[in-house]
Design an enzyme around this catalytic site. Structure first.
Site, PDB file in Angstrom:
ATOM      1  N   PHE A 167     -11.917  -0.958   4.952  1.00  0.00           N
ATOM      2  CA  PHE A 167     -10.895  -0.219   5.703  1.00  0.00           C
ATOM      3  C   PHE A 167     -10.910  -0.599   7.183  1.00  0.00           C
ATOM      4  O   PHE A 167     -11.681  -0.051   7.971  1.00  0.00           O
ATOM      5  CB  PHE A 167     -11.143   1.284   5.538  1.00  0.00           C
ATOM      6  CG  PHE A 167     -10.535   1.877   4.300  1.00  0.00           C
ATOM      7  CD1 PHE A 167     -10.403   1.137   3.144  1.00  0.00           C
ATOM      8  CD2 PHE A 167     -10.096   3.191   4.282  1.00  0.00           C
ATOM      9  CE1 PHE A 167      -9.844   1.679   1.994  1.00  0.00           C
ATOM     10  CE2 PHE A 167      -9.530   3.747   3.147  1.00  0.00           C
ATOM     11  CZ  PHE A 167      -9.405   2.996   1.999  1.00  0.00           C
ATOM     12  N   GLU A 218      -6.363   5.272  -8.735  1.00  0.00           N
ATOM     13  CA  GLU A 218      -7.639   5.816  -8.273  1.00  0.00           C
ATOM     14  C   GLU A 218      -8.177   6.965  -9.132  1.00  0.00           C
ATOM     15  O   GLU A 218      -7.432   7.861  -9.529  1.00  0.00           O
ATOM     16  CB  GLU A 218      -7.481   6.300  -6.821  1.00  0.00           C
ATOM     17  CG  GLU A 218      -8.802   6.632  -6.142  1.00  0.00           C
ATOM     18  CD  GLU A 218      -8.761   6.398  -4.639  1.00  0.00           C
ATOM     19  OE1 GLU A 218      -9.690   6.838  -3.965  1.00  0.00           O
ATOM     20  OE2 GLU A 218      -7.808   5.765  -4.155  1.00  0.00           O
ATOM     21  N   THR A 261     -13.110   1.257  -3.056  1.00  0.00           N
ATOM     22  CA  THR A 261     -12.396   1.661  -1.857  1.00  0.00           C
ATOM     23  C   THR A 261     -13.299   2.481  -0.930  1.00  0.00           C
ATOM     24  O   THR A 261     -14.466   2.695  -1.229  1.00  0.00           O
ATOM     25  CB  THR A 261     -11.132   2.450  -2.260  1.00  0.00           C
ATOM     26  OG1 THR A 261     -10.335   2.707  -1.098  1.00  0.00           O
ATOM     27  CG2 THR A 261     -11.477   3.761  -2.949  1.00  0.00           C
ATOM     28  N   ASP A 274       0.856  -1.193   0.000  1.00  0.00           N
ATOM     29  CA  ASP A 274       0.000   0.000   0.000  1.00  0.00           C
ATOM     30  C   ASP A 274       0.891   1.243   0.000  1.00  0.00           C
ATOM     31  O   ASP A 274       1.181   1.821   1.048  1.00  0.00           O
ATOM     32  CB  ASP A 274      -0.897  -0.021   1.239  1.00  0.00           C
ATOM     33  CG  ASP A 274      -2.060   0.963   1.160  1.00  0.00           C
ATOM     34  OD1 ASP A 274      -2.365   1.423   0.042  1.00  0.00           O
ATOM     35  OD2 ASP A 274      -2.663   1.254   2.200  1.00  0.00           O
ATOM     36  N   LYS A 323      -9.507   2.238  -9.016  1.00  0.00           N
ATOM     37  CA  LYS A 323     -10.048   2.451  -7.671  1.00  0.00           C
ATOM     38  C   LYS A 323     -11.120   3.527  -7.701  1.00  0.00           C
ATOM     39  O   LYS A 323     -10.914   4.612  -8.255  1.00  0.00           O
ATOM     40  CB  LYS A 323      -8.933   2.877  -6.707  1.00  0.00           C
ATOM     41  CG  LYS A 323      -8.190   1.741  -6.082  1.00  0.00           C
ATOM     42  CD  LYS A 323      -7.126   2.229  -5.136  1.00  0.00           C
ATOM     43  CE  LYS A 323      -7.590   2.260  -3.714  1.00  0.00           C
ATOM     44  NZ  LYS A 323      -6.466   2.537  -2.781  1.00  0.00           N
TER      45      LYS A 323
END
Length: 315
Positions: free
Chosen positions: A172, A90, A150, A17, A126
């Site tokens: 998350f 993203e 996400t 990440d 994303k």
């Protein structure tokens, strides 16, 4: 002895990440994920300044949003030189409630990767798991453009993503943990809420169990970890995306890793798809998810604005 990182890799796909692709090789992850905050952090490091300057110089006359996408894809291309699998890139969080605009940006990102010789199967787009984002992902998946949904905090978001045939979701863990810890205040008992009792861990475990029990093919990738304990409590999840500092901790330890999540053997038929009204009501009914989704979009939007400003300063 084998490191915890290698033991974890035996039952879970490990994903890095970070936007800092120069850190990646030492952890040999399968995939990598980025987001606006991680890219912003990376481009402000001296070792990446030339890359940013090069991309901006090559596309100086293009619209700002097009230059931003060039920067995002350039980082993605560098990451793909290091990881054998996929990179997540993203869409601008400021488009989280605009299905059509999300589709336009997602298709452009994929076209940039393909123009650079990268198959679309090595890229995950994303998108924030709003209703609008999930509907955009439904269309993209039908076009063979795979998505990573996400900012996912609620079970309803996971249900809707499964209904839409999304390739992968990123629940998350750490941000859910943060909310419950803050909400509890002085009454929070860290030891009692650790490991499998962590509310973020429980959220991902519930989603994983539901998907496997109902034959939902969407991959579950736990994200946003605060400590190694949360990661180990989700050993066996399809994927886990982990920051470099936590990857380093896992690599430095040889303590045993026990698989916690195991696919169901008795698979039932999927439940009826959630309607838009049911989705919105369920999300509204979950104070934690409502607050963390809004907060996450705002934070990513702020960092997207900062990246815009950095690029504008070099044009």
């Amino acid at each position: 002895m084998t490191s915890q990182l290698d033991q974890l890799k035996a039952c879970t796909t490990v994903v890095a990440d970070t936007g800092d692709f120069k850190q990646l090789a030492q952890f040999t992850p399968q995939d990598a994920t980025t987001n606006p905050s991680l890219i912003l952090k990376a481009v402000q490091k001296p070792e990446y300044a030339p890359l940013l300057a090069e991309v901006v110089a090559a596309h100086r006359s293009a619209p700002l949003d097009a230059i931003v996408d060039q920067v995002l894809v350039r980082f993605g291309l560098e990451i793909l030189k290091v990881v054998p699998g996929r990179v997540s890139t993203e869409v601008d969080a400021r488009l989280s409630f605009d299905t059509e605009a999300t589709l336009v940006r997602a298709r452009r990102l994929i076209s940039l990767y393909e123009a650079a010789g990268i198959s679309r199967h090595r890229v995950l787009i994303k998108i924030a798991a709003t209703w609008e984002g999930i509907q955009a992902a439904r269309v993209l998946e039908q076009e063979g453009i795979h998505c990573n949904l996400t900012l996912l905090f609620a079970f309803a978001q996971a249900r809707a993503c499964g209904d839409a045939g999304v390739q992968l979701i990123s629940p998350f863990v750490g941000r859910i943990y943060d909310w419950y810890k803050k909400s509890a205040g002085a009454a929070w008992d860290e030891a009692a809420q650790a490991g499998v009792n962590d509310p973020g861990v429980q959220s991902v475990s519930r989603i994983y169990s539901y998907y496997k029990a109902h034959g939902v093919r969407t991959e579950v990738m736990g994200a946003s970890f605060r400590n190694v304990g949360q990661i180990l409590a989700l050993a066996g999840c399809d994927l886990l995306t982990i920051s470099p500092d936590l990857l380093a901790q896992l690599q430095a330890s040889e303590a045993p890793v026990v698989r916690q999540l195991v696919p169901a053997t008795d698979v039932k038929s999927p439940e009826a798809p959630l309607s838009e009204a049911a989705f919105r009501y369920a999300l509204n009914d979950d104070a934690m998810a409502t607050e963390k989704l809004a907060e996450g979009i705002r934070a990513f939007a702020v960092d997207a604005g900062k990246l815009d400003a950095l690029i504008e300063a070099q044009r």
